[in-house]
Design a protein around this motif. Structure first.
Motif, PDB file in Angstrom:
ATOM      1  N   SER B   5       0.877  -1.150   0.000  1.00 60.16           N
ATOM      2  CA  SER B   5       0.000   0.000   0.000  1.00 60.16           C
ATOM      3  C   SER B   5       0.925   1.212   0.000  1.00 60.16           C
ATOM      4  O   SER B   5       1.867   1.286   0.773  1.00 60.16           O
ATOM      5  N   ILE B   6       0.677   2.148  -0.892  1.00 61.69           N
ATOM      6  CA  ILE B   6       1.631   3.232  -1.109  1.00 61.69           C
ATOM      7  C   ILE B   6       1.291   4.427  -0.220  1.00 61.69           C
ATOM      8  O   ILE B   6       0.211   4.997  -0.344  1.00 61.69           O
ATOM      9  N   PRO B   7       2.206   4.828   0.657  1.00 60.15           N
ATOM     10  CA  PRO B   7       1.916   5.984   1.504  1.00 60.15           C
ATOM     11  C   PRO B   7       1.937   7.295   0.723  1.00 60.15           C
ATOM     12  O   PRO B   7       2.553   7.390  -0.336  1.00 60.15           O
ATOM     13  N   ALA B   8       1.264   8.301   1.287  1.00 59.64           N
ATOM     14  CA  ALA B   8       1.146   9.610   0.640  1.00 59.64           C
ATOM     15  C   ALA B   8       2.519  10.199   0.326  1.00 59.64           C
ATOM     16  O   ALA B   8       3.425  10.154   1.147  1.00 59.64           O
ATOM     17  N   GLY B   9       2.635  10.752  -0.867  1.00 56.54           N
ATOM     18  CA  GLY B   9       3.875  11.423  -1.252  1.00 56.54           C
ATOM     19  C   GLY B   9       4.831  10.542  -2.029  1.00 56.54           C
ATOM     20  O   GLY B   9       5.790  11.028  -2.604  1.00 56.54           O
ATOM     21  N   TYR B  10       4.575   9.236  -2.010  1.00 58.77           N
ATOM     22  CA  TYR B  10       5.422   8.317  -2.777  1.00 58.77           C
ATOM     23  C   TYR B  10       4.914   8.220  -4.204  1.00 58.77           C
ATOM     24  O   TYR B  10       3.704   8.097  -4.423  1.00 58.77           O
ATOM     25  N   LYS B  11       5.845   8.257  -5.157  1.00 54.07           N
ATOM     26  CA  LYS B  11       5.508   8.158  -6.573  1.00 54.07           C
ATOM     27  C   LYS B  11       6.411   7.116  -7.214  1.00 54.07           C
ATOM     28  O   LYS B  11       7.507   6.839  -6.721  1.00 54.07           O
TER      29      LYS B  11
END
Lengths: 192, 192
Positions: B5-11
């Motif tokens: 699950s990708i945390p906020a701010g990660y691209k």
């Protein structure tokens, strides 16, 4: 806090709005952060030079496009002046500022100030860039206190375009350089 | 496959080595991928124009710094020639190529070819950039077949620096433009 694991190829590349919305605002208002240990809590306006901070927090192992992020507290000298001197003789010099708006609106959510590290005579002069995100003043009633509302987020990166060195001028201008250094030691960032 | 699950701010900002190591090589050798649905399987050298592909896969909602990634299969015309024509009258024109080495070594792990979309007379001419990652030939014995070893990864992005338009020349050079378009329709990328 949710449990996360970052898949290969993903890097922390937040947009300006991401920084404000997901990290700065929750931190300033005491809410939980979406991900731990990616915005470090450290005094960027203290005794450590940017190069030391870069090494301490794993900068050398980052990809070229990655930056380091920090929560730090401003050190106000008055209601409109902030002390941004660093280490011995260094200072963050403001290059430009802009207002960050919520996406697709004209609602201001933060200020973004761009700084360049200056320390005349040091090899590090001009070698670092710092972008500081702060909440608008009206949401910072207590900026002079030590409350969490005085937090800013600082984004530290290497400067890919250091200013060109003027070769051969140093001995001739030694005195000028000395007085510049003294000037800098006294210099306090007055842009807020 | 691990659950992520990708945390906020990660691209998704993979380095060249990340693309090869975590996505291209596993795909070509039938191994599981670290994360699904971030490198899409789609024919980049087919009927769709880059602008259509960009819209189909969510390009408009990406941050400015984000690209789209695809697994696609090369269409060899011979052992050394690949068909990189696109849609009607478009082609990917090779601008430069470089070898990707494993970090800190001189061990080649892939080729990276940089292309620019050309379609004279179209508004899209020069508006797209594509970087193609392919495994070295020795690990691609079957490049002419339909086996998974003929996969490449294509990284599609907008061209921020389109070539300057020459204003006022179009009517005078109509014939020349026509013959250029015909030339392009026949043009086949011959660089491999």
């Amino acid at each position: 806090m949710a449990s996360y694991s970052i898949p290969a190829g993903y890097k922390f590349h937040p947009s300006d709005e991401d920084v404000v919305r997901f990290y700065l605002r929750p931190k300033a208002t005491g809410q939980p952060l979406p991900y731990p240990d990616i915005v470090f809590e450290f005094d960027l306006y203290g005794e450590k030079e940017p190069s030391e901070i870069w090494d301490m927090f794993g900068g050398p192992s980052l990809d070229e496009t990655e930056d380091l992020f920090f929560f730090t507290k401003l050190k106000p000298l008055s209601r409109s002046r902030v002390n941004r001197s660093v280490g011995i003789g260094g200072t963050w010099s403001n290059e430009s500022s802009k207002t960050i708006f919520a996406r697709g609106t004209r609602i201001p959510i933060a200020m973004k100030r761009n700084f360049r590290y200056e320390n005349p005579g040091s090899l590090q002069d001009g070698a670092w860039i710092m972008r500081e995100y702060s909440l608008p003043m009206k949401t910072q009633p207590d900026v002079g206190s030590s409350s969490s509302s005085s937090y800013v987020v600082c984004r530290l990166s290497k400067n890919d375009r250091p200013k060109p060195k003027v070769v051969g001028e140093v001995p001739a201008k030694k005195e000028e350089m000395k007085s510049l250094i003294n000037l800098h030691k006294r210099k306090i960032d007055q842009e807020r």
